[in-house]
Design a protein around this motif. Structure first.
Motif, PDB file in Angstrom:
ATOM      1  N   GLY A   1       0.293  -0.245  -0.230  1.00 42.26           N
ATOM      2  CA  GLY A   1       0.228  -0.188  -0.194  1.00 42.26           C
ATOM      3  C   GLY A   1       0.459   0.919   0.054  1.00 42.26           C
ATOM      4  N   LEU A   2       2.543   1.345   0.779  1.00 42.75           N
ATOM      5  CA  LEU A   2       3.079   2.303   0.792  1.00 42.75           C
ATOM      6  C   LEU A   2       3.904   2.519  -0.479  1.00 42.75           C
ATOM      7  CD1 LEU A   2       4.172   4.544   2.413  1.00 42.75           C
ATOM      8  CD2 LEU A   2       5.712   3.320   2.753  1.00 42.75           C
TER       9      LEU A   2
ATOM     10  N   ALA B   1       1.147   3.893  -3.165  1.00 41.27           N
ATOM     11  CA  ALA B   1       1.072   5.295  -2.403  1.00 41.27           C
ATOM     12  C   ALA B   1       2.091   6.569  -3.174  1.00 41.27           C
ATOM     13  CB  ALA B   1       0.847   5.777  -1.224  1.00 41.27           C
TER      14      ALA B   1
ATOM     15  N   ASP C   1      -2.931   6.398   4.295  1.00 39.57           N
ATOM     16  CA  ASP C   1      -3.381   4.862   5.314  1.00 39.57           C
ATOM     17  C   ASP C   1      -3.513   3.670   4.539  1.00 39.57           C
ATOM     18  OD1 ASP C   1      -4.119   7.743   7.423  1.00 39.57           O
ATOM     19  OD2 ASP C   1      -5.818   7.330   6.485  1.00 39.57           O
ATOM     20  N   VAL C   2      -2.985   3.508   5.311  1.00 39.05           N
ATOM     21  CA  VAL C   2      -2.785   2.032   4.704  1.00 39.05           C
ATOM     22  C   VAL C   2      -4.014   1.047   4.886  1.00 39.05           C
ATOM     23  CG1 VAL C   2      -1.211  -0.253   3.690  1.00 39.05           C
ATOM     24  CG2 VAL C   2      -0.064   2.748   4.051  1.00 39.05           C
TER      25      VAL C   2
ATOM     26  N   GLU D   1      -3.056  -4.238   2.379  1.00 33.35           N
ATOM     27  CA  GLU D   1      -1.936  -3.789   1.394  1.00 33.35           C
ATOM     28  C   GLU D   1      -0.936  -3.998   2.682  1.00 33.35           C
ATOM     29  OE1 GLU D   1      -1.825  -2.592  -1.669  1.00 33.35           O
ATOM     30  OE2 GLU D   1      -3.859  -4.326  -2.074  1.00 33.35           O
ATOM     31  N   GLY D   2      -0.722  -3.970   3.791  1.00 39.36           N
ATOM     32  CA  GLY D   2       0.007  -4.373   4.825  1.00 39.36           C
ATOM     33  C   GLY D   2       1.122  -4.986   5.674  1.00 39.36           C
TER      34      GLY D   2
ATOM     35  N   THR E   1      -4.076  -1.166  10.764  1.00 37.97           N
ATOM     36  CA  THR E   1      -4.332   0.132   9.578  1.00 37.97           C
ATOM     37  C   THR E   1      -3.401   1.690  10.136  1.00 37.97           C
ATOM     38  OG1 THR E   1      -6.587   0.140   9.132  1.00 37.97           O
ATOM     39  CG2 THR E   1      -5.528   2.344   8.910  1.00 37.97           C
TER      40      THR E   1
END
Length: 163
Positions: free
Chosen positions: A44-45, A48, A61-62, A66-67, A129
């Motif tokens: 997720g990061l 982004a 916010d992940v 996705e983390g 999260t």
């Protein structure tokens, strides 16, 4: 230059939980460098960061998916103390390498009650999260060695750089 496949990005970050508690930060340290697209940071990061460039500041916010993934109750087990050969007294917080059907796994002792030891194989941030505040410090082309090895090399072009 924008962050994309075949680039090395360096960024400062502050990671907080839902309560705003700081879990990790690069403040006072060198920025974290990673090879974009190589899976060196949580998905997720990485998504982004795609398209960002040096000087960009943003928050993201992940979600757990996705983390570090959702928590799995099956990764929490209670074992007899006798399973910890060579460890006179297991204590909460101790980490051990174990084997699972999916391969090696790191477990953390979460409780010791009598002759029973509870271990958790979930990542400590699983199910949470992740809230990141990001400042992109630098973006550059990855070297052929970095691309071939799948990670960033240090400033002297040796293995062992962050990421």
């Amino acid at each position: 230059m924008q962050i994309a496949e075949r680039t090395v990005a360096s960024f400062h970050y502050t990671l907080t939980n839902d309560g705003g508690e700081v879990l990790d930060s690069s403040k006072g340290r060198e920025p974290l460098a990673y090879l974009h697209g190589a899976g060196n940071i949580v998905p997720g990061l990485e998504k982004a960061l795609e398209g960002k460039q040096s000087g960009d500041n943003f928050e993201v916010d992940v979600a757990p998916e996705e983390g570090y993934g959702p928590r799995h109750d099956a990764l929490v087990q209670t074992l007899p103390k006798s399973a910890f050969q060579g460890v006179p007294e297991p204590q909460p917080g101790m980490q051990f390498q174990g084997n699972s059907q999916q391969g090696p796994i790191t477990v953390v002792v979460t409780a010791v009650e009598g002759d029973q030891v509870t271990v958790d194989g979930n990542h400590p941030l699983a199910g949470q999260t992740l809230h990141f505040a990001i400042e992109v410090a630098d973006v550059r082309e990855a070297s052929e060695d970095e691309l071939n090895h799948g990670h960033v090399h240090g400033a002297d072009d040796t293995e062992g750089g962050e990421g």
